[in-house]
Motif scaffolding. Structure first.
Motif, mmCIF file in Angstrom:
data_model
loop_
_atom_site.group_PDB
_atom_site.id
_atom_site.type_symbol
_atom_site.label_atom_id
_atom_site.label_comp_id
_atom_site.label_asym_id
_atom_site.label_seq_id
_atom_site.Cartn_x
_atom_site.Cartn_y
_atom_site.Cartn_z
ATOM 1 N N GLY A 291 18.851 -60.398 -6.529
ATOM 2 C CA GLY A 291 19.311 -61.531 -7.338
ATOM 3 C C GLY A 291 18.831 -62.858 -6.778
ATOM 4 N N PRO A 292 19.196 -63.942 -7.454
ATOM 5 C CA PRO A 292 18.724 -65.255 -7.022
ATOM 6 C C PRO A 292 19.326 -65.692 -5.688
ATOM 7 C CG PRO A 292 20.264 -65.446 -8.855
ATOM 8 C CD PRO A 292 19.983 -63.993 -8.692
ATOM 9 N N ASN A 293 18.570 -66.526 -4.960
ATOM 10 C CA ASN A 293 19.051 -67.198 -3.744
ATOM 11 C C ASN A 293 19.469 -66.236 -2.634
ATOM 12 O OD1 ASN A 293 18.816 -69.538 -5.325
ATOM 13 N ND2 ASN A 293 20.905 -69.238 -6.073
ATOM 14 N N CYS A 294 18.706 -65.213 -2.411
ATOM 15 C CA CYS A 294 19.050 -64.285 -1.332
ATOM 16 C C CYS A 294 18.156 -64.528 -0.117
ATOM 17 C CB CYS A 294 18.902 -62.835 -1.796
ATOM 18 S SG CYS A 294 20.217 -62.393 -2.966
ATOM 19 N N TYR A 295 18.663 -64.087 1.049
ATOM 20 C CA TYR A 295 17.931 -64.216 2.300
ATOM 21 C C TYR A 295 17.891 -62.846 2.942
ATOM 22 C CZ TYR A 295 17.093 -65.572 7.175
ATOM 23 O OH TYR A 295 16.594 -65.679 8.456
ATOM 24 N N LEU A 296 16.697 -62.316 3.118
ATOM 25 C CA LEU A 296 16.545 -60.995 3.714
ATOM 26 C C LEU A 296 15.740 -61.130 5.004
ATOM 27 C CD1 LEU A 296 15.486 -58.880 0.559
ATOM 28 C CD2 LEU A 296 17.799 -59.373 1.395
ATOM 29 N N LYS A 297 16.286 -60.571 6.073
ATOM 30 C CA LYS A 297 15.580 -60.659 7.350
ATOM 31 C C LYS A 297 15.605 -59.304 8.047
ATOM 32 C CE LYS A 297 15.645 -63.082 11.734
ATOM 33 N NZ LYS A 297 16.510 -63.731 12.711
ATOM 34 N N ASP A 298 14.443 -58.858 8.516
ATOM 35 C CA ASP A 298 14.343 -57.597 9.263
ATOM 36 C C ASP A 298 15.265 -56.523 8.710
ATOM 37 O OD1 ASP A 298 12.468 -58.543 11.181
ATOM 38 O OD2 ASP A 298 14.084 -59.634 12.172
ATOM 39 N N CYS A 299 15.079 -56.193 7.444
ATOM 40 C CA CYS A 299 15.985 -55.204 6.857
ATOM 41 C C CYS A 299 15.218 -54.211 5.997
ATOM 42 C CB CYS A 299 17.073 -55.903 6.051
ATOM 43 S SG CYS A 299 16.445 -56.867 4.688
ATOM 44 N N THR A 300 15.867 -53.090 5.739
ATOM 45 C CA THR A 300 15.271 -52.038 4.924
ATOM 46 C C THR A 300 16.251 -51.664 3.825
ATOM 47 O OG1 THR A 300 14.133 -51.196 6.856
ATOM 48 C CG2 THR A 300 14.309 -49.699 5.011
ATOM 49 N N LEU A 301 15.775 -51.686 2.598
ATOM 50 C CA LEU A 301 16.608 -51.298 1.469
ATOM 51 C C LEU A 301 16.031 -50.018 0.867
ATOM 52 C CD1 LEU A 301 16.996 -54.748 -0.399
ATOM 53 C CD2 LEU A 301 18.174 -53.946 1.646
#
Ligand code: UD1
Ligand code: CA
Length: 453
Positions: A291-301
């Motif tokens: 979704g809008p305005n997200c922050y993803l750092k060093d992650c796995t989905l």
């Protein structure tokens, strides 16, 4: 053929108006010099030597993992003088390629082309034609179009200033010849500097044919002098990354509103809404929606994860089918299982939550092991910190934690247990039983609200 790379990074970067050395300013989350070091490494250079000066040890200290010779140029006497400082480190190389710490987007393909195209001669230049060549060194050629020399803007006649072919600065040369030419340059010019570009005239005088080649794009050879140029190049870089993602099967709501500072790998049919920022290594599985305005750092989905608006995922893994947010915050060492729901205003830190569990509203889950199919009611808090140490909370499969429960760790809730709303649980709550702590509800007969006098 052993290729050595010399990177010039000693300049002051006055126009950055910064306490930070220019080459340490980040582009896409990595220092400018880091991008150049990556390009040099991609060439398979036998040796990399970086000439640093302004900012002192800060520059080498910013790259503890990089295998390079760091050569200090204590006085900035010009580009020729700078390269000279690195020549001892190049002693066992056959050819030397010169790059710049403030020209970050140079493509290894272009450099390989320069090296290959000029293999027949002792000197190769990367040049380009510019509509406005102001500020650059001009390439002076004879009537048969052979390169004669380079003249710097400040030393050029008005006729020479009209030349539109300019020096990018990037040069490859035979190592022994280069050493010889550098030994012969002087500083008899307007800037009283030892110009690297003077080696071209010396080579021509020695009868060396100077070969030239051009970069693929102008951005590749764009140098950064101020923060406006830095921002322009950042946008160019981000745009290129967005194009590549889209061509690889990711839908971007707006390719100008995605910033990747690190690496982002998306499997097919991922949808990224606007204003996503990714840092470090981010991996997004097929059919995820961010979704809008997200922050993803060093992650796995995993596959088909939905991350709703304004969520932060930092150092966590999220398994397939999970739903995160809106306004969720997953912190490092969190593992969210398949089909879990982590809802709004929920913070999860260093916790494992197994498949199908739900923490939907207003909770803090820290240092917890939560089984499968658990329902954590609104406002539940793991009290993991006693002011000195952190403690674990364990919740078994299928437990139901009533709203507004405080789980005072270390504490265990058994599988299938139910905790009554509003409880403070500080001893083991047995499996399959209802446990609650609650003050008795009383009603005061005959009580009346005060009235206003
Ligand atoms: C240089 C070239 C010019 C070219 C232009 C491309 C020379 C003399 N001129 O000019 O022909 O068109 O680049 O951008 O080479 N540096 C050092 N130590 C020094 C001096 C410079 O490490 O003593 C580094 C700077 O940090 C910078 C690079 O070398 O990264 C270029 O130096 P700069 O002074 O910016 O050269 P220009 O005048 O731009
Ligand atoms: Ca420059």
């Amino acid at each position: 053929m052993k290729l050595g790379v010399v990177i010039l990074a000693a300049g002051k970067g006055t126009r950055m108006r910064s306490a930070l050395p220019k080459v340490l300013h980040p582009l896409a989350g990595r220092p400018l010099l880091g991008h150049v070091l990556d390009a040099a490494a991609a060439l398979g250079a036998a040796k990399i030597s970086v000439v640093y000066g302004h900012g002192g040890a800060q520059v080498p200290n910013a790259f503890p993992q990089v295998k390079a010779d760091w050569v200090e140029q204590s006085e900035r006497l010009g580009t020729g003088h700078a390269v000279q400082q690195a020549m001892p480190a190049m002693a066992s190389m056959d050819r030397v390629l010169i790059l710049y710490g403030d020209v970050p987007l140079i493509e290894p393909e272009t450099l390989n082309r320069l090296v290959d195209d000029t293999a027949e001669t002792h000197l190769g230049l990367l040049t380009m034609a510019l509509d406005d060549p102001t500020g650059y060194g001009r390439i002076v050629r004879d009537k048969s179009n052979r390169v004669l020399r380079i003249v710097e803007q400040k030393d050029a006649s008005s006729a020479e200033r009209a030349i539109t072919e300019v020096n990018t600065g990037i040069i490859v040369a035979d190592r022994a010849c280069l050493g010889d030419w550098l030994g012969r340059i002087g500083n008899d010019n307007v800037q009283r500097e030892y110009y690297l570009t003077d080696v071209i005239g010396l080579a021509v005088a020695d009868g060396v044919a100077v070969a030239t080649t051009a970069p693929e794009t102008l951005e590749e050879v764009a140098g950064i002098n101020d923060r406006a140029q830095l921002a322009q190049l950042e946008r160019h870089y981000q745009r290129g990354l967005a194009e590549k993602l889209m061509l690889d099967g990711t839908t971007l709501a707006d390719p100008t509103r995605l910033d990747v500072r690190g690496s982002l790998i998306c499997d097919q049919d991922v949808f990224l809404d606007v204003n996503l920022i990714c840092e470090g290594r981010v991996r997004i599985g097929a059919n995820c929606r961010i979704g809008p305005n997200c922050y993803l750092k060093d992650c796995t989905l995993g596959v088909g994860v939905e991350v709703m608006a304004n969520s932060i995922i930092d150092g966590a893994t999220v398994a397939s089918g999970a739903r995160i947010g809106p306004f969720a915050r997953l912190r490092p060492a969190s593992e969210i299982g398949e089909d879990c729901h982590i809802g709004n205003f929920v913070e999860v830190k260093k916790s494992r939550i197994a498949a199908g569990s739900k923490v939907n509203h207003l909770s803090y889950i820290g240092d917890a092991e939560i089984g499968a199919g658990v329902n954590v009611g609104a406002g539940t808090i793991t009290c993991n910190y006693d002011g000195a140490n952190k403690h674990l909370t364990r919740i078994g499969d299928g437990a139901f934690i009533g709203s507004n429960t405080a789980l005072v760790a270390p504490v265990t809730v058994g599988a299938g247990a139910t905790i009554g709303a509003g409880s403070v649980i500080n001893r083991e709550a047995p499996a399959e039983r209802l446990t609650l702590t609650r003050a008795q509800q009383t009603t005061i007969e005959g009580w009346q609200r005060p009235t206003k006098r």
